[in-house]
Design an enzyme around this catalytic site. Structure first.
Site: not given
Ligand code: UFG
Length: 361
Positions: A252, A100, A78, A174, A170, A144
């Site tokens: 995204r 990471f 760890d 970062k 979280y 991130s």
């Molecule tokens: N989404 C859904 N359904 C789900 C999961 C996600 O509709 O079950 C949508 C979210 O609302 C978003 C998109 O899919 O519009 C992407 O969501 P993710 O959870 O895949 O990714 P995020 O953009 O929320 O999160 C990512 C990283 C995080 C980071 C973040 C920063 O996973 O670690 O970007 O913006 F913090």
């Protein structure tokens, strides 16, 4: 052979969290290079990686060794364990660290902020202390796009302010780590730190043998869709259909994990560039955003399966849209993302259909 004959240590790259999703793909990308001249040393506490009973190494690393024919040095340590880390540095000639190791579930971080500070901030500071004690000053940090908070303008470039309006503990870990790294660089010019700000990593190695293997029900879109496609989950909830985007769903910048991994390999070369020192943030993204509906549709094509979904309320803390300005990576690293959304989905599908339970048999 040279190192054995002259009884000296081979130069090493130490990868914390190297058994995890982005870590394992980066280890693979380094070992796949025929002219790669470093030993790879992985330190991982296995909090989000699977090791089969009786095995010394996690499955992801065993598979990489099998595919590349190369050996990975693995230590179950760890990063908060200063003595344990120090022992690893004592055994190898570490030239550079790729860091990471971290907790990364946004929702969980709201429930357990102290655990996230411990793992992500205390762990990172402990690693830096050990690096300094062993005179290792080259670091690639896994950051991130969440450090940008609510975007003031798109696309996001590295000059966009950070730290404002970050919606999760979280994300703040970062950001705080980046601030600590800036202070470290200001304190001693020996530090060379590249902070790679990832957009949304998805995809899997095209072999279908390594990929994302989330603990429990996935929080992120792509692994959730993949588990719906394979029949492990019944349907996807689309979080928010009223955003001011092309079709109302969140947008995204999805980036193939193999492109992301290649970005780390390219970043290693920056340490050798004359005059390079200090803190250098670099976005790793494609520059293109896709909506949730566009991702669903691309995945249906790639898998040839329907993805049942239900429009649902917005998820707390989500942004409407974000995507990267990737010009700095292109200029500084000679790196560009090359893999399409169709490839991302195709590779996820190959991984998920070939390994419906991830790394567990
Ligand atoms: N989404 C859904 N359904 C789900 C999961 C996600 O509709 O079950 C949508 C979210 O609302 C978003 C998109 O899919 O519009 C992407 O969501 P993710 O959870 O895949 O990714 P995020 O953009 O929320 O999160 C990512 C990283 C995080 C980071 C973040 C920063 O996973 O670690 O970007 O913006 F913090």
């Amino acid at each position: 052979m040279f190192y054995v004959l002259f009884n000296c240590k081979m130069p090493a790259i130490l990868v914390t969290g190297g058994a995890g999703y982005v870590g394992s793909h980066t280890v693979m990308a380094m070992l796949e290079k025929s002219d790669f001249e470093y030993e790879i040393v992985v330190v991982d506490n296995l909090s989000n990686a699977y090791r089969a009973k009786g095995e010394k190494k996690p499955v992801a690393l065993l598979r990489i060794e099998e595919m590349t024919g190369k050996t990975i040095q693995f230590y179950e340590v760890d990063i908060r364990d200063k003595q344990g880390l120090s022992n690893v540095f004592g055994k190898h000639d570490v030239q550079c660290v790729i860091h990471f190791a971290a907790l990364k579930a946004v929702g969980e971080s709201v429930e357990k902020p102290l655990e996230y500070c411990q793992a992500n901030i205390t762990g990172t500071c402990t690693l830096f202390e050990v690096m300094r004690d062993h005179s290792v000053y080259n670091l690639i940090y896994s950051s991130s796009c969440t450090v940008y908070g609510e975007p003031e303008k798109l696309p996001l470039d590295e000059n966009h302010p950070t730290g404002r309006g970050i919606s999760s503990p979280y994300g703040r870990t970062k950001y705080f780590c980046e601030e600590i790294m800036k202070d470290l660089c200001a304190s001693d010019p020996k530090w060379k730190i590249i902070s790679l700000r990832y957009f949304n990593p998805v995809g899997a190695h095209p072999s279908g043998r390594i990929g994302e293997d989330p603990n429990g029900i996935p929080n992120n879109l792509m692994p959730f869709i993949a588990q719906v496609a394979v029949g492990r989950l019944p349907e996807l909830k689309v979080f928010g259909t009223d955003y001011p985007t092309i079709d109302g769903t969140g947008v995204r910048d999805y980036i193939h994990v193999v492109d992301l991994a290649d970005g780390h390999v390219k970043a290693l070369q920056l340490f050798h560039r004359n005059g390079f020192s200090g803190f250098c943030p670099i976005n790793l993204g494609t520059g293109t955003g896709y909506s949730v509906y566009q991702v669903i549709s691309a995945f249906e094509k790639a898998s040839n399966r329907p993805i049942p979904f239900v429009p649902s309320p917005r998820r707390a803390g989500d942004l409407a849209a974000n995507w990267a300005e990737p010009a700095a990576a292109s200029q500084l690293l000679a790196w560009n993302a090359t893999r399409s959304l169709a490839q991302m989905c195709g590779d996820v599908w190959r991984w998920q259909s070939g390994n419906p339970n991830g790394y567990r048999e």
